[in-house]
Scaffold this active site. Sequence first.
Site, PDB file in Angstrom:
ATOM      1  N   CYS A   1     114.349   1.445 123.745  1.00  0.00           N
ATOM      2  CA  CYS A   1     114.009   1.583 125.161  1.00  0.00           C
ATOM      3  C   CYS A   1     115.014   0.896 126.078  1.00  0.00           C
ATOM      4  CB  CYS A   1     112.631   0.970 125.443  1.00  0.00           C
ATOM      5  SG  CYS A   1     111.280   1.618 124.468  1.00  0.00           S
TER       6      CYS A   1
ATOM      7  N   HIS B   1     106.805  -0.156 129.008  1.00  0.00           N
ATOM      8  CA  HIS B   1     106.705   1.177 128.404  1.00  0.00           C
ATOM      9  C   HIS B   1     105.484   1.204 127.507  1.00  0.00           C
ATOM     10  CE1 HIS B   1     107.415   4.912 126.475  1.00  0.00           C
ATOM     11  NE2 HIS B   1     107.918   4.413 125.359  1.00  0.00           N
TER      12      HIS B   1
ATOM     13  N   HIS C   1     102.509   3.729 125.228  1.00  0.00           N
ATOM     14  CA  HIS C   1     102.180   4.989 124.590  1.00  0.00           C
ATOM     15  C   HIS C   1     100.705   5.307 124.828  1.00  0.00           C
ATOM     16  CE1 HIS C   1     105.709   5.041 121.444  1.00  0.00           C
ATOM     17  NE2 HIS C   1     106.123   4.977 122.699  1.00  0.00           N
TER      18      HIS C   1
ATOM     19  N   GLU D   1      90.350   5.230 145.168  1.00  0.00           N
ATOM     20  CA  GLU D   1      90.602   3.877 145.673  1.00  0.00           C
ATOM     21  C   GLU D   1      91.743   3.168 144.954  1.00  0.00           C
ATOM     22  OE1 GLU D   1      89.848   0.446 148.108  1.00  0.00           O
ATOM     23  OE2 GLU D   1      89.373   2.581 148.311  1.00  0.00           O
TER      24      GLU D   1
ATOM     25  N   HIS E   1     104.484  11.641 125.093  1.00  0.00           N
ATOM     26  CA  HIS E   1     105.099  10.381 124.662  1.00  0.00           C
ATOM     27  C   HIS E   1     104.421   9.163 125.301  1.00  0.00           C
ATOM     28  CE1 HIS E   1     109.160   8.106 123.921  1.00  0.00           C
ATOM     29  NE2 HIS E   1     108.176   7.247 124.063  1.00  0.00           N
TER      30      HIS E   1
END
Length: 245
Positions: free
Chosen positions: A93, A111, A113, A141, A208
């Site tokens: 990443c 990140h 999943h 909201e 992903h």
Amino acid sequence: MASTGHDVDADALVKSSDPTHPANLICSLCRQFYGLGWVTGTGGGVSIKHDKHIFLAPSGVEKELMQPDNIFVMDYASREYIRRPLALKPSACTPLFLAAFTTRGAGCCIHTHSQWAVLVTLLCEAGMQGRKDVFKISQIEQIKGISRGGTGSTEIAEGGRKLGNLGYFDTMRIPIIENTAHEEDLKESLEKAMVEWPETCAVLVRRHGVYVWGKDVTQAKTQAESLDYLFQLAVEMHKLGLKWT
């Protein structure tokens, strides 16, 4: 132990009794995210930019077991690792985290999943809620917890509203990019989405997960939480035949 070619005590970069130190924060966040089902099976990750350094969770380590000794440290200017645990691999990443730091001025990028993130990309792909390349939702909201651009102003207006955040009647839009076989190959399309969608605080990756950023750890974390709430709500709304906008 970690390898380094620089005249610094590399291990000292990740050793601190301060729970807010980036190396400690990454580990505690990963444990929290594991409990939420966001980083199952070593997937997902967290990176924090602190001063001249970037702290990165490694690849292939179970997130609930991560320790500060596992953390990689990169020099932001040179993009060289100044702390690299010998037995571990850098996160795939990393180029995407760097995109958030350079393109959006973020201080933290997360990140996940999340299954809810994946599901909304599939509903959009099927054309069931409008366009295939963007997730949109309005008049909920929790949208008020999302900043414009991800690192927007935290100035408080009369009534307690953050001036840099979306309002209740705004439509939140999160772009969706297509997945690739290798994570690092997402960099170009992620950066393109950041440019084309200047108000977004995140980018969904179809089938992903999602990348979320903020000016600091608190903003990135709270926006990741708000988005996951909205993704789950959107899936449940769709089951009931309700439109997102």
